[in-house]
Design a protein around this motif. Structure first.
Motif, short mmCIF file in Angstrom:
data_model
loop_
_atom_site.label_atom_id
_atom_site.label_comp_id
_atom_site.label_asym_id
_atom_site.label_seq_id
_atom_site.Cartn_x
_atom_site.Cartn_y
_atom_site.Cartn_z
N VAL A 75 1.02 -1.28 0.03
CA VAL A 75 0.08 0.00 -0.04
C VAL A 75 0.99 1.41 0.02
CG1 VAL A 75 -1.84 1.20 1.37
CG2 VAL A 75 -1.93 -1.21 1.21
N VAL A 76 0.99 1.93 -1.22
CA VAL A 76 1.51 3.08 -1.22
C VAL A 76 0.76 4.27 -1.61
CG1 VAL A 76 3.64 4.32 -2.74
CG2 VAL A 76 3.80 1.67 -2.05
N ALA A 77 0.15 4.05 -2.59
CA ALA A 77 -0.63 5.30 -2.97
C ALA A 77 -2.46 4.99 -2.99
CB ALA A 77 -0.52 5.82 -4.48
N TYR A 78 -2.43 4.63 -1.81
CA TYR A 78 -4.14 3.98 -1.89
C TYR A 78 -4.96 5.32 -2.21
CZ TYR A 78 -8.33 2.02 0.33
OH TYR A 78 -9.30 1.46 0.40
N ILE A 79 -6.02 4.83 -2.98
CA ILE A 79 -7.14 5.79 -3.34
C ILE A 79 -8.38 5.07 -2.94
CG2 ILE A 79 -8.26 7.15 -5.10
CD1 ILE A 79 -5.54 7.84 -4.46
N ASN A 80 -9.22 5.76 -1.90
CA ASN A 80 -10.56 5.22 -1.64
C ASN A 80 -11.74 5.41 -2.73
OD1 ASN A 80 -12.05 3.84 0.40
ND2 ASN A 80 -12.74 5.65 1.12
N ASP A 81 -11.43 4.83 -3.72
CA ASP A 81 -12.13 4.95 -5.02
C ASP A 81 -13.02 3.55 -5.19
OD1 ASP A 81 -10.31 3.16 -6.04
OD2 ASP A 81 -9.71 4.54 -7.64
N ALA A 82 -14.01 3.61 -6.02
CA ALA A 82 -14.94 2.42 -6.32
C ALA A 82 -14.00 1.24 -6.87
CB ALA A 82 -16.16 3.03 -7.45
N GLU A 83 -13.01 1.63 -7.66
CA GLU A 83 -12.32 0.23 -8.08
C GLU A 83 -11.46 -0.38 -7.03
OE1 GLU A 83 -12.01 3.35 -9.46
OE2 GLU A 83 -12.33 3.32 -11.43
N THR A 84 -10.99 0.32 -5.89
CA THR A 84 -10.49 -0.18 -4.65
C THR A 84 -11.37 -0.92 -3.86
OG1 THR A 84 -8.78 1.45 -5.10
CG2 THR A 84 -8.85 0.37 -2.76
N LYS A 85 -12.48 -0.12 -3.57
CA LYS A 85 -13.55 -0.79 -2.74
C LYS A 85 -13.84 -2.05 -3.47
CE LYS A 85 -15.06 3.64 -0.96
NZ LYS A 85 -16.07 4.66 -1.21
N HIS A 86 -14.21 -2.10 -4.66
CA HIS A 86 -14.53 -3.43 -5.37
C HIS A 86 -13.53 -4.57 -5.29
CE1 HIS A 86 -16.65 -5.86 -8.31
NE2 HIS A 86 -15.62 -6.06 -9.14
N PHE A 87 -12.42 -4.24 -5.42
CA PHE A 87 -11.39 -5.04 -5.19
C PHE A 87 -11.31 -5.80 -3.78
CE2 PHE A 87 -7.14 -5.95 -3.56
CZ PHE A 87 -6.63 -7.13 -4.10
N LEU A 88 -11.43 -4.89 -2.73
CA LEU A 88 -11.65 -5.45 -1.34
C LEU A 88 -12.84 -6.28 -1.21
CD1 LEU A 88 -10.51 -1.98 0.46
CD2 LEU A 88 -9.12 -3.92 0.01
N GLU A 89 -13.98 -5.77 -1.70
CA GLU A 89 -15.16 -6.57 -1.61
C GLU A 89 -14.92 -8.02 -2.42
OE1 GLU A 89 -17.93 -5.93 -0.04
OE2 GLU A 89 -17.45 -4.04 0.67
N LEU A 90 -14.33 -8.03 -3.43
CA LEU A 90 -14.01 -9.26 -3.98
C LEU A 90 -13.17 -10.12 -3.40
CD1 LEU A 90 -13.67 -8.40 -7.93
CD2 LEU A 90 -15.46 -9.51 -6.99
N GLU A 91 -11.95 -9.67 -2.94
CA GLU A 91 -10.86 -10.46 -2.18
C GLU A 91 -11.77 -11.00 -0.94
OE1 GLU A 91 -8.18 -11.93 -3.63
OE2 GLU A 91 -8.62 -10.62 -5.27
N ALA A 92 -12.32 -10.24 -0.06
CA ALA A 92 -12.82 -10.34 1.15
C ALA A 92 -14.13 -11.70 0.83
CB ALA A 92 -13.91 -9.26 1.78
N GLN A 93 -14.59 -11.64 -0.04
CA GLN A 93 -15.58 -12.59 -0.61
C GLN A 93 -15.05 -13.96 -0.79
OE1 GLN A 93 -18.97 -12.88 -0.38
NE2 GLN A 93 -19.09 -10.99 0.41
N LYS A 94 -13.74 -13.95 -1.55
CA LYS A 94 -12.82 -15.09 -1.61
C LYS A 94 -12.68 -15.79 -0.16
CE LYS A 94 -10.96 -13.65 -6.09
NZ LYS A 94 -9.64 -13.19 -6.59
#
Length: 197
Positions: free
Chosen positions: A75-94
């Motif tokens: 985590v270097v240049a974290y952006i709290n945008d829709a794409e990042t939220k979607h990534f977190l949701e997908l990986e959490a579901q896995k």
């Protein structure tokens, strides 16, 4: 202004930033609303300007998302945008299929991430996903931010007022904002009971 007068007012973030700059609080423009309130309270109580930890702003111009998010990516240049939220949701579901998103989990994930970075802890996106899962699975009530806020008032109002609607809570909040009392549900109830006597 006293601390009590400050606490009984309702301040927008822009007003707090301007006030903090006038007081000479360093990095006022980089602080969130809660950090500004904390620094101003210290000044009003002591007359001294306290060192305020500020969020470290990322120097890279390229967002982490532009590099292709994956669990091992630092985590270097974290952006709290829709794409990042979607990534977190997908990986959490896995990790936990069917995981239900808990209200307030994203906010607390961001505060946790910021605290880790302030303490020079190196994080990966895998660390973020694990913490996000933990926050969503927690059954304990999230601790409220330790000062009067809209979200705390709304939560307390709706929990205590059986059958209350969001519109009723918003109307009560509007009334509370103009009152010379702390901006909490408990203060609102106390002020209403005094008024009806």
């Amino acid at each position: 202004m006293t601390v009590t007068q400050f606490d009984h007012g309702y301040w927008y973030a822009a007003e707090l930033k301007d006030f903090a700059k006038e007081l000479g609080i360093p990095s006022a423009s980089k602080l969130r609303k809660d950090g500004l309130e904390r620094a101003i309270r210290i000044f009003l109580r002591t007359g001294a300007i306290a060192q305020t930890p500020t969020r470290k702003l990322s120097a890279p111009t390229e967002r982490d998302f532009d590099l292709g998010l994956h669990l091992d990516l630092p985590v270097v240049a974290y952006i709290n945008d829709a794409e990042t939220k979607h990534f977190l949701e997908l990986e959490a579901q896995k990790l936990v299929p069917g995981l239900k998103r808990r209200s307030g989990a994203r906010y607390r994930l961001n505060r946790w991430r910021e605290a880790q970075i302030l303490n020079d802890v190196q994080l990966t996106y895998g660390d973020l996903v694990k913490e996000y899962v933990r926050l969503n699975q927690s059954t304990e009530r999230f601790a409220q931010v330790p000062h009067g806020r809209y979200i705390n008032f709304m939560s307390d109002f709706l929990a205590a007022q059986t059958g209350a609607t969001k519109e009723q809570a918003i109307k009560a909040w509007s009334i509370l904002k103009s009152m010379d009392v702390p901006k909490t549900y408990a203060a609102w109830v106390k002020a209403r009971s005094r008024k009806s006597q």
